[in-house]
Write a protein that holds these residues in place. Structure first.
Motif, PDB file in Angstrom:
ATOM      1  N   SER A 106      -0.561   0.344 -13.804  1.00  0.00           N
ATOM      2  CA  SER A 106      -1.690  -0.109 -12.990  1.00  0.00           C
ATOM      3  C   SER A 106      -1.248  -0.477 -11.578  1.00  0.00           C
ATOM      4  N   LEU A 107      -0.045  -1.030 -11.432  1.00  0.00           N
ATOM      5  CA  LEU A 107       0.446  -1.362 -10.098  1.00  0.00           C
ATOM      6  C   LEU A 107       0.825  -0.113  -9.312  1.00  0.00           C
ATOM      7  N   LYS A 108       1.295   0.918 -10.001  1.00  0.00           N
ATOM      8  CA  LYS A 108       1.562   2.186  -9.325  1.00  0.00           C
ATOM      9  C   LYS A 108       0.267   2.787  -8.788  1.00  0.00           C
ATOM     10  N   LEU A 109      -0.814   2.667  -9.562  1.00  0.00           N
ATOM     11  CA  LEU A 109      -2.111   3.164  -9.112  1.00  0.00           C
ATOM     12  C   LEU A 109      -2.554   2.411  -7.863  1.00  0.00           C
ATOM     13  N   LEU A 110      -2.438   1.083  -7.891  1.00  0.00           N
ATOM     14  CA  LEU A 110      -2.807   0.283  -6.734  1.00  0.00           C
ATOM     15  C   LEU A 110      -1.988   0.704  -5.517  1.00  0.00           C
ATOM     16  N   LYS A 111      -0.692   0.878  -5.714  1.00  0.00           N
ATOM     17  CA  LYS A 111       0.180   1.249  -4.596  1.00  0.00           C
ATOM     18  C   LYS A 111      -0.202   2.614  -4.026  1.00  0.00           C
ATOM     19  N   ARG A 118      -3.174   2.160  -1.897  1.00  0.00           N
ATOM     20  CA  ARG A 118      -2.793   1.438  -0.669  1.00  0.00           C
ATOM     21  C   ARG A 118      -2.129   2.362   0.344  1.00  0.00           C
ATOM     22  N   LEU A 119      -1.246   3.247  -0.125  1.00  0.00           N
ATOM     23  CA  LEU A 119      -0.534   4.147   0.774  1.00  0.00           C
ATOM     24  C   LEU A 119      -1.423   5.286   1.256  1.00  0.00           C
ATOM     25  N   ARG A 120      -2.316   5.732   0.395  1.00  0.00           N
ATOM     26  CA  ARG A 120      -3.183   6.858   0.765  1.00  0.00           C
ATOM     27  C   ARG A 120      -4.268   6.439   1.758  1.00  0.00           C
ATOM     28  N   TYR A 121      -4.758   5.200   1.621  1.00  0.00           N
ATOM     29  CA  TYR A 121      -5.846   4.725   2.475  1.00  0.00           C
ATOM     30  C   TYR A 121      -5.416   3.418   3.159  1.00  0.00           C
ATOM     31  N   PRO A 122      -4.500   3.487   4.127  1.00  0.00           N
ATOM     32  CA  PRO A 122      -3.910   2.277   4.726  1.00  0.00           C
ATOM     33  C   PRO A 122      -4.894   1.399   5.477  1.00  0.00           C
ATOM     34  N   ARG A 123      -6.041   1.941   5.887  1.00  0.00           N
ATOM     35  CA  ARG A 123      -7.022   1.128   6.610  1.00  0.00           C
ATOM     36  C   ARG A 123      -8.022   0.445   5.681  1.00  0.00           C
ATOM     37  N   LEU A 124      -7.848   0.635   4.382  1.00  0.00           N
ATOM     38  CA  LEU A 124      -8.769   0.035   3.418  1.00  0.00           C
ATOM     39  C   LEU A 124      -8.181  -1.283   2.898  1.00  0.00           C
ATOM     40  N   PRO A 125      -8.794  -2.432   3.182  1.00  0.00           N
ATOM     41  CA  PRO A 125      -8.297  -3.706   2.655  1.00  0.00           C
ATOM     42  C   PRO A 125      -8.368  -3.734   1.120  1.00  0.00           C
ATOM     43  N   ALA A 147       3.086  -7.915  -3.387  1.00  0.00           N
ATOM     44  CA  ALA A 147       1.793  -7.707  -2.730  1.00  0.00           C
ATOM     45  C   ALA A 147       1.906  -7.929  -1.227  1.00  0.00           C
ATOM     46  N   LEU A 148       2.698  -8.908  -0.831  1.00  0.00           N
ATOM     47  CA  LEU A 148       2.892  -9.184   0.591  1.00  0.00           C
ATOM     48  C   LEU A 148       3.582  -8.012   1.282  1.00  0.00           C
ATOM     49  N   ARG A 149       4.608  -7.448   0.647  1.00  0.00           N
ATOM     50  CA  ARG A 149       5.340  -6.323   1.246  1.00  0.00           C
ATOM     51  C   ARG A 149       4.464  -5.074   1.337  1.00  0.00           C
ATOM     52  N   LEU A 150       3.534  -4.960   0.416  1.00  0.00           N
ATOM     53  CA  LEU A 150       2.627  -3.812   0.431  1.00  0.00           C
ATOM     54  C   LEU A 150       1.426  -4.062   1.357  1.00  0.00           C
ATOM     55  N   HIS A 151       1.403  -5.268   1.965  1.00  0.00           N
ATOM     56  CA  HIS A 151       0.318  -5.667   2.862  1.00  0.00           C
ATOM     57  C   HIS A 151      -1.039  -5.630   2.154  1.00  0.00           C
ATOM     58  N   ILE A 152      -1.057  -6.173   0.935  1.00  0.00           N
ATOM     59  CA  ILE A 152      -2.322  -6.358   0.238  1.00  0.00           C
ATOM     60  C   ILE A 152      -3.132  -7.412   0.996  1.00  0.00           C
ATOM     61  N   TRP A 153      -4.439  -7.206   1.110  1.00  0.00           N
ATOM     62  CA  TRP A 153      -5.294  -8.102   1.879  1.00  0.00           C
ATOM     63  C   TRP A 153      -5.204  -9.542   1.367  1.00  0.00           C
ATOM     64  N   ASN A 154      -5.325  -9.688   0.030  1.00  0.00           N
ATOM     65  CA  ASN A 154      -5.238 -11.024  -0.565  1.00  0.00           C
ATOM     66  C   ASN A 154      -4.973 -10.890  -2.053  1.00  0.00           C
ATOM     67  N   LEU A 155      -4.336 -11.900  -2.645  1.00  0.00           N
ATOM     68  CA  LEU A 155      -4.090 -11.962  -4.086  1.00  0.00           C
ATOM     69  C   LEU A 155      -4.613 -13.298  -4.580  1.00  0.00           C
TER      70      LEU A 155
END
Length: 295
Positions: free
Chosen positions: A76-81, A84-91, A107-115
């Motif tokens: 599931s985290l691979k899917l999220l990643k 995130r990489l495919r759509y970098p402008r999507l929070p 999550a911070l390194r991947l620049h996730i909007w919030n956790l």
């Protein structure tokens, strides 16, 4: 908001109801690979296909993508990643029941909007809505942060080895809860609720699937943890007993000796003195090796 439901078991809709007061929610639970385009290998291919996947086709209409987990795993985290990489402008917002410093750093390194750790509060939702509203009207100022996620960040080791794939699917939330809270008081009713079952049904299912009772399994996992802790040269038997979830030192010593064949103090002292001739017994050695190596 696009809501991706990755919960292992069905969860109450409380969190989603709170967000629905601030966002119009579209949801996806099954066929999740259609979220990203897997056929287009080049940027030109993706452009020709409209970016591919569901998110690509409606990205301009989405203000926020929420990934909702109870206990995230490697897949599931691979899917999220990948999203995130495919759509970098999507929070992207992460909701999870699993509280982990290493997951927060990932999550911070991947620049996730919030956790956010569930259950979320109305105040949490309001803060998310306000930040999304600000970003929507100031996209240029926030673009740098979103455009450069760290592509080589690895999923935390604790989540890469969470459970064996052969573990019964229905019991995974229970087994993971035990692993995460091994040093705390754990009741069968509490764990059964993680699987959406009553205590009696859970007890029967656990015995059938695991070949032992819930209490026997819990004791074994506590002893497994105590063996790990006793290898520390400064560890005391009393501290280890409490840290591995036993409230009584005498009972801990009794269980430890019953399962391993030696006392915890003997095991600890043997670890401190590598050349010790303390007899440990073949059965105890084998048992402790199995506990230390099990997943």
């Amino acid at each position: 908001m696009f809501w991706v439901d990755l919960n292992i078991t069905d969860q109450p809709a409380t969190n989603k109801r709170l967000f629905s007061e601030q966002f119009l929610i579209k949801q996806e639970r099954r066929n999740l690979m259609k979220l990203v385009h897997v056929g287009a290998r080049t940027r030109q291919d993706r452009r020709r296909s409209g970016q591919g996947g569901f998110i690509g086709s409606v990205q301009s209409q989405i203000d926020l993508c929420c990934f909702d987990f109870n206990y995230p795993d490697l897949a599931s985290l691979k899917l999220l990643k990948s999203v995130r990489l495919r759509y970098p402008r999507l929070p992207i917002l992460m909701l999870t029941e699993y509280h982990s410093e290493s997951l927060a750093i990932w999550a911070l390194r991947l620049h996730i909007w919030n956790l956010l750790v569930k259950p979320v509060s109305e105040g949490d939702v309001n803060e998310v809505a306000e930040s999304v509203h600000y970003f929507r009207h100031n996209r240029k100022s926030g673009a740098t942060l979103l455009d450069f996620p760290t592509a080589n960040c690895l999923v935390p080791e604790e989540l890469r080895i969470r459970l064996s794939p052969s573990a019964p699917e229905a019991l995974k939330p229970a087994l993971q809860f035990i692993a995460d809270h091994i040093g705390e008081k754990i009741t069968e009713k509490q764990v059964a609720q993680r699987c959406g079952l009553g205590p009696y049904t859970f007890s029967k299912a656990f015995k059938k699937q695991m070949g032992q009772t819930f209490q026997d399994y819990l004791q074994q996992q506590r002893i497994r943890e105590s063996i790990r802790l006793l290898k520390h040269p400064a560890a005391s038997v009393t501290d280890v007993a409490f840290l591995s979830g036993f409230s009584d030192v005498s009972y801990f010593s009794k269980v430890f000796k019953r399962l391993t064949g030696i006392s915890p103090s003997t095991f600890r002292d043997n670890g401190k003195h590598a050349g010790s001739k303390t007899p440990m017994g073949n059965d105890a050695n084998l048992y402790m090796a199995n506990l230390s190596d099990s997943g």
